[in-house]
Design an enzyme around this catalytic site. Structure first.
Site, short mmCIF file in Angstrom:
data_model
loop_
_atom_site.label_atom_id
_atom_site.label_comp_id
_atom_site.label_asym_id
_atom_site.label_seq_id
_atom_site.Cartn_x
_atom_site.Cartn_y
_atom_site.Cartn_z
N GLU A 1 0.96 -1.14 0.00
CA GLU A 1 -0.07 -0.03 -0.10
C GLU A 1 0.97 1.32 -0.05
O GLU A 1 1.88 1.25 0.84
CB GLU A 1 -1.05 -0.08 1.27
CG GLU A 1 -1.70 1.06 1.14
CD GLU A 1 -2.79 1.17 2.32
OE1 GLU A 1 -2.82 0.42 3.38
OE2 GLU A 1 -3.64 2.27 2.50
N ARG B 1 5.80 -12.74 9.49
CA ARG B 1 6.43 -11.67 9.40
C ARG B 1 7.89 -11.57 9.99
O ARG B 1 8.06 -12.17 10.62
CB ARG B 1 5.78 -10.46 10.30
CG ARG B 1 4.35 -10.03 9.66
CD ARG B 1 3.79 -9.11 10.76
NE ARG B 1 4.08 -7.55 10.30
CZ ARG B 1 3.69 -6.95 9.49
NH1 ARG B 1 2.44 -7.41 8.79
NH2 ARG B 1 3.86 -5.88 9.27
N LYS C 1 4.47 0.82 9.44
CA LYS C 1 4.49 1.97 8.44
C LYS C 1 4.02 3.03 9.42
O LYS C 1 4.42 4.39 9.48
CB LYS C 1 3.98 1.92 7.41
CG LYS C 1 4.83 1.28 6.06
CD LYS C 1 4.07 1.26 4.83
CE LYS C 1 3.21 0.08 4.65
NZ LYS C 1 2.51 -0.16 3.43
P1 ATP Z 1 3.14 -2.22 7.80
O1 ATP Z 1 2.18 -2.80 9.01
O2 ATP Z 1 4.35 -2.19 8.05
O3 ATP Z 1 2.55 -1.10 7.55
P2 ATP Z 1 1.85 -3.57 5.96
O4 ATP Z 1 1.65 -5.22 5.87
O5 ATP Z 1 0.40 -2.87 6.06
O6 ATP Z 1 3.04 -3.46 6.85
P3 ATP Z 1 1.75 -3.66 2.93
O7 ATP Z 1 2.14 -2.42 2.23
O8 ATP Z 1 0.29 -3.76 3.06
O9 ATP Z 1 2.47 -3.25 4.40
O10 ATP Z 1 2.61 -4.80 2.71
C1 ATP Z 1 3.02 -5.38 1.38
C2 ATP Z 1 3.54 -6.65 1.38
O11 ATP Z 1 4.52 -6.72 2.42
C3 ATP Z 1 2.27 -7.39 2.27
O12 ATP Z 1 2.30 -8.83 1.72
C4 ATP Z 1 2.62 -7.63 3.48
O13 ATP Z 1 2.39 -9.08 4.20
C5 ATP Z 1 4.24 -7.63 3.36
N1 ATP Z 1 4.99 -7.43 4.57
C6 ATP Z 1 4.73 -6.15 5.18
N2 ATP Z 1 5.53 -6.28 6.45
C7 ATP Z 1 6.13 -7.50 6.54
C8 ATP Z 1 7.12 -7.98 7.47
N3 ATP Z 1 7.44 -7.25 8.56
N4 ATP Z 1 7.66 -9.30 7.09
C9 ATP Z 1 7.21 -9.72 5.93
N5 ATP Z 1 6.40 -9.44 4.89
C10 ATP Z 1 5.78 -7.93 5.39
MG MG Z 2 -1.05 -1.98 5.72
#
Ligand code: ATP
Ligand code: MG
Length: 552
Positions: free
Chosen positions: A31, A256, A266
């Site tokens: 995102e 994760r 983020k």
């Molecule tokens: P955050 O919670 O840090 O904002 P998010 O999951 O909301 O992360 P996205 O932009 O939706 O962030 O993530 C893009 C991809 O990266 C998704 O498939 C998500 O599952 C993966 N991802 C995000 N954080 C991690 C992590 N700490 N370890 C592994 N994969 C991750």
């Molecule tokens: Mg997110």
């Protein structure tokens, strides 16, 4: 990728062997609401790595269904970071390009009696949802006729209602033991300008509805996400099936990745940036890809680290020292050696002829002799490190103290003869003598000294700024145990950045942004792309030389 730890690979192999798919398609779906971090690198390495290995395709897809938090700046940075990590996407997609298609699928659900417009507000919806132990209650609007729902949904799209006045909900089961299936909201009203679609839409699909459709539209075969989406898998499958999508992507979850002594979401990173705890999203103290790049990490080191951390189902908090291990390994043969004095103390070599300069030979990288030699000047005045001198040293101190002799790396032995102090009693200069017989490389064996110090010539050296970093978060496992009462801001380390003004060898005059060096005894450093100038080079310490960390 690690054979034993990668259960996803096993699934893909089976799917290819059984003929379920002839080619796999994965996607990395960020995102654009912030910069990527090292956790995202795990997802990138898995998605692109698996597709590469099985000759499949990977899409970079911006999951941009929430206009309130998304921004072009984030889109640009994400593209830059994925490329920098060394991956090429087969297609670049925006979920927002599918809004019309998603709308049609929502209409289809309504026509099938599988979705309805609800007038309950967010609090009421939450109340009606029930709990893990109690079933939910049906909304009084659940039995609206298909015609009424179609009409209201169209009017929602036209902008006839305000934010939050109405939502579209999937009609599934208010008593389902899986709370995600208790009529989840799938569309909401948001009168907001979207970074891609502008003001075209005022209703936006929710993640749980949009994501499976995005995957299916693109023909993604394996939709890899993190384990917090495990409970949403039945809803994912419901959406794909009820929306009558042709492709049926399979959602597979992995754990994760987290690092010790940092925060990783983020939302928290954005707060640190917005509230100026750090110098932007690329601050070298952040676990963002851009921060790691600016600190001096290499894509190779990050990829190796992520692969070594493995692709298990479990949530893993990995010691940040493991990341450091991989950058040392990567830079060992690549980085030129040099000397820099971070806290200078002037030394006058009283028996060295005034006005004379020698240019000494020094290997650029003794571990990689092909890199050749560099020239370093030596003359009557040099700088050594303040920390390499003690007036009253303890036993077994082998550096400079009155009467003691040490070796200057690549140069001569010098002996401390006299100390000069200012009016406050601070040592401001040392008077030493040198022994011309002891020149490095001359084969001198007359006597041995125990200390070898780095130094730079005082007349020829260049000024430089050194930035040394400590972990930004004081609690190693904050990522895991932060509770309601434990705010990460209380754990921000106020001493995470130390700035020192010193000197470097003159042959570094042309060092460019992002060039990496190993400073003798101090560690690996990167030329800071934001602050370094030709007048004054600024170096970020990537990592010190030694660590007690052992890779298992
Ligand atoms: P955050 O919670 O840090 O904002 P998010 O999951 O909301 O992360 P996205 O932009 O939706 O962030 O993530 C893009 C991809 O990266 C998704 O498939 C998500 O599952 C993966 N991802 C995000 N954080 C991690 C992590 N700490 N370890 C592994 N994969 C991750
Ligand atoms: Mg997110």
């Amino acid at each position: 990728m690690e054979e034993n730890s990668n259960f996803i690979k096993t699934i893909i192999k089976e799917d290819l062997e059984s003929g379920k798919h002839d080619k796999i398609v994965t996607r990395f779906p960020p995102e654009p609401n912030g910069y990527l971090h090292i956790g995202h690198a795990k997802s990138i390495v898995i998605n692109f790595g698996l597709a590469d290995e099985f000759n499949g395709k990977t899409n970079l897809r911006f999951d941009d269904t929430n206009p309130l938090k998304e921004d072009q700046e984030y889109v640009d940075s994400i593209k830059e970071d994925v490329s920098w990590l060394g991956y090429e996407w087969d297609n670049l997609f925006f979920a927002s390009d599918y809004f019309e298609e998603m709308y049609k699928r929502a209409v289809l659900l309504i026509k099938k009696g599988k979705a309805y417009i609800d007038d309950l507000n967010a609090d009421q919806i939450r109340e009606y949802r029930g709990t893990l132990t109690e079933p939910g209650k049906e909304s009084p609007y659940r039995s609206r006729s298909i015609e009424e729902n179609l009409d209201l949904f169209e009017r929602m799209r036209k902008g006839e209602f305000g934010n939050g006045e109405k939502v579209l909900r999937a009609k599934i089961d208010m008593a389902s033991p899986n709370v995600n299936l208790r009529d989840p909201v799938i569309y909401r009203i948001a009168h907001a300008t979207h970074h891609n679609t502008g003001d075209k839409w005022c209703i936006y699909p929710m993640y749980a509805f949009a994501h499976p459709l995005e995957d299916a539209i693109e023909g993604v075969t394996h939709s890899l996400c993190t384990t917090e989406f495990e409970d949403q898998r039945p809803l994912y499958e419901w959406v794909v099936a009820e929306c009558e999508m042709e492709a049926t992507p399979q959602q597979i979850e992995f754990g994760r990745l987290n690092l010790t002594n940092t925060v990783m979401s983020k939302r928290k990173l954005k707060q640190l940036v917005d509230e100026k705890y750090v110098d932007g999203w690329d601050d070298p103290r952040l676990p963002t890809i851009s921060g790691l790049r600016r600190k001096g990490y290499t894509p190779e080191a990050i990829r190796e680290f992520v692969m070594a951390a493995g692709v298990s189902k479990g949530f893993s908090t990995v010691d940040e020292q493991m990341l450091e291990h991989f950058v040392r390994e990567d830079l060992k043969l690549k980085a030129p050696r040099t000397m820099g004095v971070l806290k200078p103390l002037k030394v006058v070599i009283t028996n060295y002829p005034e006005g004379e300069v020698e240019w000494l030979d020094a290997e650029i990288n003794p571990e990689n002799p092909e890199m050749g030699i560099r020239k370093i000047p030596f003359s009557r005045e040099i700088y050594v490190e303040q920390d390499d001198f003690m007036e009253n040293p303890p036993a077994k101190y082998f550096r400079l103290f009155p009467g003691n002799e040490v070796r200057l790396k690549h140069a001569y032995f010098i002996k401390c003869e006299e100390i000069i102090k200012d009016e406050n009693g601070n040592v401001i200069e040392l008077r030493c003598t040198y022994d011309p017989e002891t020149k490095s490389g001359s084969g001198f064996t007359g006597r041995k000294v125990k200390g070898t110090l780095h130094w730079v010539d005082a007349t020829h050296s260049l000024p430089a700024e050194f930035r040394l970093y400590e972990p930004l978060i004081r609690d190693a496992d904050l990522n895991e145990d932060e509770g309601e009462d434990k705010s990460f801001l209380d754990y921000v380390n106020e001493n995470s950045l130390e700035i020192l003004e010193g000197f470097i060898e003159p042959n570094m005059k042309d060092a460019k942004a992002q060039d990496k060096f190993q400073f003798f005894r101090h560690g690996y450093f990167n030329v800071d792309p934001k602050h370094s100038t030709s007048e004054k080079h600024v170096f970020n310490r990537i990592v010190s030389l030694k660590s007690s960390f052992k890779l298992k």
